[in-house]
Design a protein around this motif. Sequence first.
Motif, PDB file in Angstrom:
ATOM      1  N   ALA A  99       0.819  -1.211   0.000  1.00  0.00           N
ATOM      2  CA  ALA A  99       0.000   0.000   0.000  1.00  0.00           C
ATOM      3  C   ALA A  99       0.853   1.261   0.000  1.00  0.00           C
ATOM      4  O   ALA A  99       0.321   2.370  -0.180  1.00  0.00           O
ATOM      5  N   ASP A 100       2.178   1.128   0.196  1.00  0.00           N
ATOM      6  CA  ASP A 100       3.082   2.276   0.142  1.00  0.00           C
ATOM      7  C   ASP A 100       3.509   2.610  -1.283  1.00  0.00           C
ATOM      8  O   ASP A 100       4.315   3.521  -1.495  1.00  0.00           O
ATOM      9  N   PHE A 101       2.992   1.854  -2.263  1.00  0.00           N
ATOM     10  CA  PHE A 101       3.169   2.241  -3.658  1.00  0.00           C
ATOM     11  C   PHE A 101       2.090   3.251  -4.022  1.00  0.00           C
ATOM     12  O   PHE A 101       0.892   3.003  -3.800  1.00  0.00           O
ATOM     13  N   HIS A 102       2.489   4.362  -4.566  1.00  0.00           N
ATOM     14  CA  HIS A 102       1.557   5.411  -4.987  1.00  0.00           C
ATOM     15  C   HIS A 102       1.918   5.843  -6.398  1.00  0.00           C
ATOM     16  O   HIS A 102       3.053   5.654  -6.845  1.00  0.00           O
ATOM     17  N   PHE A 103       0.938   6.414  -7.092  1.00  0.00           N
ATOM     18  CA  PHE A 103       1.253   6.936  -8.412  1.00  0.00           C
ATOM     19  C   PHE A 103       0.442   8.183  -8.705  1.00  0.00           C
ATOM     20  O   PHE A 103      -0.644   8.401  -8.153  1.00  0.00           O
ATOM     21  N   THR A 104       1.003   8.998  -9.594  1.00  0.00           N
ATOM     22  CA  THR A 104       0.329  10.171 -10.125  1.00  0.00           C
ATOM     23  C   THR A 104       0.148   9.965 -11.618  1.00  0.00           C
ATOM     24  O   THR A 104       1.086   9.553 -12.316  1.00  0.00           O
ATOM     25  N   ALA A 105      -1.039  10.229 -12.124  1.00  0.00           N
ATOM     26  CA  ALA A 105      -1.330  10.033 -13.538  1.00  0.00           C
ATOM     27  C   ALA A 105      -0.899  11.257 -14.336  1.00  0.00           C
ATOM     28  O   ALA A 105      -1.083  12.403 -13.909  1.00  0.00           O
TER      29      ALA A 105
ATOM     30  N   VAL B 278       2.399  14.324 -22.583  1.00  0.00           N
ATOM     31  CA  VAL B 278       3.606  15.160 -22.463  1.00  0.00           C
ATOM     32  C   VAL B 278       4.096  15.203 -21.015  1.00  0.00           C
ATOM     33  O   VAL B 278       4.871  16.079 -20.646  1.00  0.00           O
ATOM     34  N   LYS B 279       3.612  14.273 -20.222  1.00  0.00           N
ATOM     35  CA  LYS B 279       4.044  14.083 -18.839  1.00  0.00           C
ATOM     36  C   LYS B 279       3.668  15.241 -17.913  1.00  0.00           C
ATOM     37  O   LYS B 279       4.335  15.496 -16.916  1.00  0.00           O
ATOM     38  N   ASP B 280       2.576  15.924 -18.272  1.00  0.00           N
ATOM     39  CA  ASP B 280       1.981  16.880 -17.341  1.00  0.00           C
ATOM     40  C   ASP B 280       1.002  16.141 -16.448  1.00  0.00           C
ATOM     41  O   ASP B 280       0.279  15.247 -16.899  1.00  0.00           O
ATOM     42  N   THR B 281       0.984  16.514 -15.189  1.00  0.00           N
ATOM     43  CA  THR B 281       0.123  15.828 -14.230  1.00  0.00           C
ATOM     44  C   THR B 281      -1.352  16.091 -14.516  1.00  0.00           C
ATOM     45  O   THR B 281      -1.753  17.232 -14.755  1.00  0.00           O
ATOM     46  N   LEU B 282      -2.145  15.038 -14.503  1.00  0.00           N
ATOM     47  CA  LEU B 282      -3.587  15.163 -14.695  1.00  0.00           C
ATOM     48  C   LEU B 282      -4.261  15.552 -13.384  1.00  0.00           C
ATOM     49  O   LEU B 282      -3.737  15.297 -12.295  1.00  0.00           O
ATOM     50  N   THR B 283      -5.428  16.150 -13.504  1.00  0.00           N
ATOM     51  CA  THR B 283      -6.212  16.479 -12.321  1.00  0.00           C
ATOM     52  C   THR B 283      -7.341  15.466 -12.163  1.00  0.00           C
ATOM     53  O   THR B 283      -7.772  14.821 -13.120  1.00  0.00           O
ATOM     54  N   ASP B 284      -7.797  15.340 -10.943  1.00  0.00           N
ATOM     55  CA  ASP B 284      -8.843  14.370 -10.633  1.00  0.00           C
ATOM     56  C   ASP B 284     -10.161  14.816 -11.260  1.00  0.00           C
ATOM     57  O   ASP B 284     -10.598  15.953 -11.037  1.00  0.00           O
TER      58      ASP B 284
ATOM     59  N   LEU C 117      -4.453  13.920  -9.922  1.00  0.00           N
ATOM     60  CA  LEU C 117      -5.009  12.574 -10.076  1.00  0.00           C
ATOM     61  C   LEU C 117      -3.975  11.575  -9.560  1.00  0.00           C
ATOM     62  O   LEU C 117      -3.086  11.136 -10.291  1.00  0.00           O
ATOM     63  N   ALA C 118      -4.067  11.251  -8.296  1.00  0.00           N
ATOM     64  CA  ALA C 118      -3.115  10.357  -7.643  1.00  0.00           C
ATOM     65  C   ALA C 118      -3.875   9.232  -6.956  1.00  0.00           C
ATOM     66  O   ALA C 118      -4.984   9.429  -6.452  1.00  0.00           O
ATOM     67  N   ARG C 119      -3.283   8.056  -6.963  1.00  0.00           N
ATOM     68  CA  ARG C 119      -3.899   6.888  -6.356  1.00  0.00           C
ATOM     69  C   ARG C 119      -2.857   6.073  -5.597  1.00  0.00           C
ATOM     70  O   ARG C 119      -1.655   6.180  -5.850  1.00  0.00           O
ATOM     71  N   SER C 120      -3.342   5.236  -4.688  1.00  0.00           N
ATOM     72  CA  SER C 120      -2.489   4.305  -3.956  1.00  0.00           C
ATOM     73  C   SER C 120      -2.777   2.889  -4.413  1.00  0.00           C
ATOM     74  O   SER C 120      -3.884   2.582  -4.868  1.00  0.00           O
ATOM     75  N   ALA C 121      -1.778   2.037  -4.287  1.00  0.00           N
ATOM     76  CA  ALA C 121      -1.974   0.625  -4.610  1.00  0.00           C
ATOM     77  C   ALA C 121      -2.925  -0.010  -3.598  1.00  0.00           C
ATOM     78  O   ALA C 121      -3.099   0.487  -2.474  1.00  0.00           O
TER      79      ALA C 121
ATOM     80  N   TYR D 211      -1.073  -4.141  -7.040  1.00  0.00           N
ATOM     81  CA  TYR D 211      -2.257  -3.839  -7.845  1.00  0.00           C
ATOM     82  C   TYR D 211      -2.566  -2.341  -7.793  1.00  0.00           C
ATOM     83  O   TYR D 211      -2.861  -1.791  -6.722  1.00  0.00           O
ATOM     84  N   LEU D 212      -2.498  -1.703  -8.954  1.00  0.00           N
ATOM     85  CA  LEU D 212      -2.767  -0.276  -9.075  1.00  0.00           C
ATOM     86  C   LEU D 212      -4.137  -0.059  -9.711  1.00  0.00           C
ATOM     87  O   LEU D 212      -4.468  -0.706 -10.710  1.00  0.00           O
ATOM     88  N   PRO D 213      -4.949   0.840  -9.158  1.00  0.00           N
ATOM     89  CA  PRO D 213      -6.260   1.111  -9.763  1.00  0.00           C
ATOM     90  C   PRO D 213      -6.109   1.614 -11.197  1.00  0.00           C
ATOM     91  O   PRO D 213      -5.191   2.362 -11.518  1.00  0.00           O
ATOM     92  N   LYS D 214      -7.020   1.196 -12.049  1.00  0.00           N
ATOM     93  CA  LYS D 214      -6.973   1.630 -13.448  1.00  0.00           C
ATOM     94  C   LYS D 214      -7.305   3.124 -13.574  1.00  0.00           C
ATOM     95  O   LYS D 214      -8.229   3.625 -12.933  1.00  0.00           O
ATOM     96  N   VAL D 215      -6.535   3.794 -14.418  1.00  0.00           N
ATOM     97  CA  VAL D 215      -6.821   5.179 -14.787  1.00  0.00           C
ATOM     98  C   VAL D 215      -6.771   5.244 -16.315  1.00  0.00           C
ATOM     99  O   VAL D 215      -5.701   5.378 -16.912  1.00  0.00           O
ATOM    100  N   PRO D 216      -7.910   5.114 -16.988  1.00  0.00           N
ATOM    101  CA  PRO D 216      -7.915   4.933 -18.447  1.00  0.00           C
ATOM    102  C   PRO D 216      -7.372   6.116 -19.237  1.00  0.00           C
ATOM    103  O   PRO D 216      -6.874   5.932 -20.345  1.00  0.00           O
ATOM    104  N   ASN D 217      -7.467   7.342 -18.706  1.00  0.00           N
ATOM    105  CA  ASN D 217      -7.036   8.504 -19.486  1.00  0.00           C
ATOM    106  C   ASN D 217      -5.573   8.867 -19.252  1.00  0.00           C
ATOM    107  O   ASN D 217      -5.095   9.878 -19.766  1.00  0.00           O
TER     108      ASN D 217
END
Length: 271
Positions: free
Chosen positions: A91-97, A101-107, A115-119, A231-237
């Motif tokens: 659960a200490d794995f986290h990601f930002t979508a 062009v590698k700009d951070t997405l917003t939720d 737009l960040a999620r945890s495993a 297991y990382l939650p899906k972020v389709p965009n």
Amino acid sequence: MKPLYIACCRYFIAVGLLAGTLSSCSPNLTTTYQLEPASGDIARIDGRLVTKAEQNGVSVVASFEKEDLEYVALDIELKNHTDHPIEINPADFHFTAMNSVKDTLTDPLNPAILLARSAADPSYEIGRMDFKRKEETKRLKRAKVVNTLLMVAVIAADASSSSNSRTYGEYLRNRTLSNLAYQSLAVKRVVNYSNFANRMQRYDYEEYRWRELALKAGSLPAGESVRGFVYLPKVPNAHYLAISYTIPELSTVPLLFKQELVQQQKRPRRR
């Protein structure tokens, strides 16, 4: 009683037509997730791209394993190169979508935050399995009650319409509608039990996944390693997932994966 009968028949006919339309118009394309590492020491091992990153004696070896229900699964190996045990937790794995062009997405639900999620936390998910099964059993019981009420209504309406038929043609029409109503109710019962069985089977797999496949939390001794799926939650965009594995007050190991959604033609079933 006749309006109730007509309403029941129309309901069941509509359900049958809708089910037939949905089954006949199912798409021939399916979308799958494909991820590959885009940072670290990347190598191709057994046909898969594998990346390695290390910081302060904590090493992470990662590759994309598969798409798994509502998650994408990474095959992760953690290595402890320090001189003391470290506490690990998937659960200490986290990601930002990020976008292309590698700009951070917003939720989408809150544009003011990233737009960040945890495993997924396997320990927490295992604890939810009994609750999910109990809820599914309650859902089936509610469906049984509804089916019983519908059957009573159909039987009563059938009896009323049969006795009130003025002509033989009207009698035949009423019998046809009654038969359709009974058949639709039978189909509904089959669908209810089929959904119940499918969901319970899915929960059995989920429990197996969290118990046997997922990376486990615990203490990792110095000089040793452990492996499992994260297991990382899906972020389709998202086009990129900027992943980090953090051990508080010790290290944060960064990983970058490129994500692509691939459309594939469904293979026809063999008869």
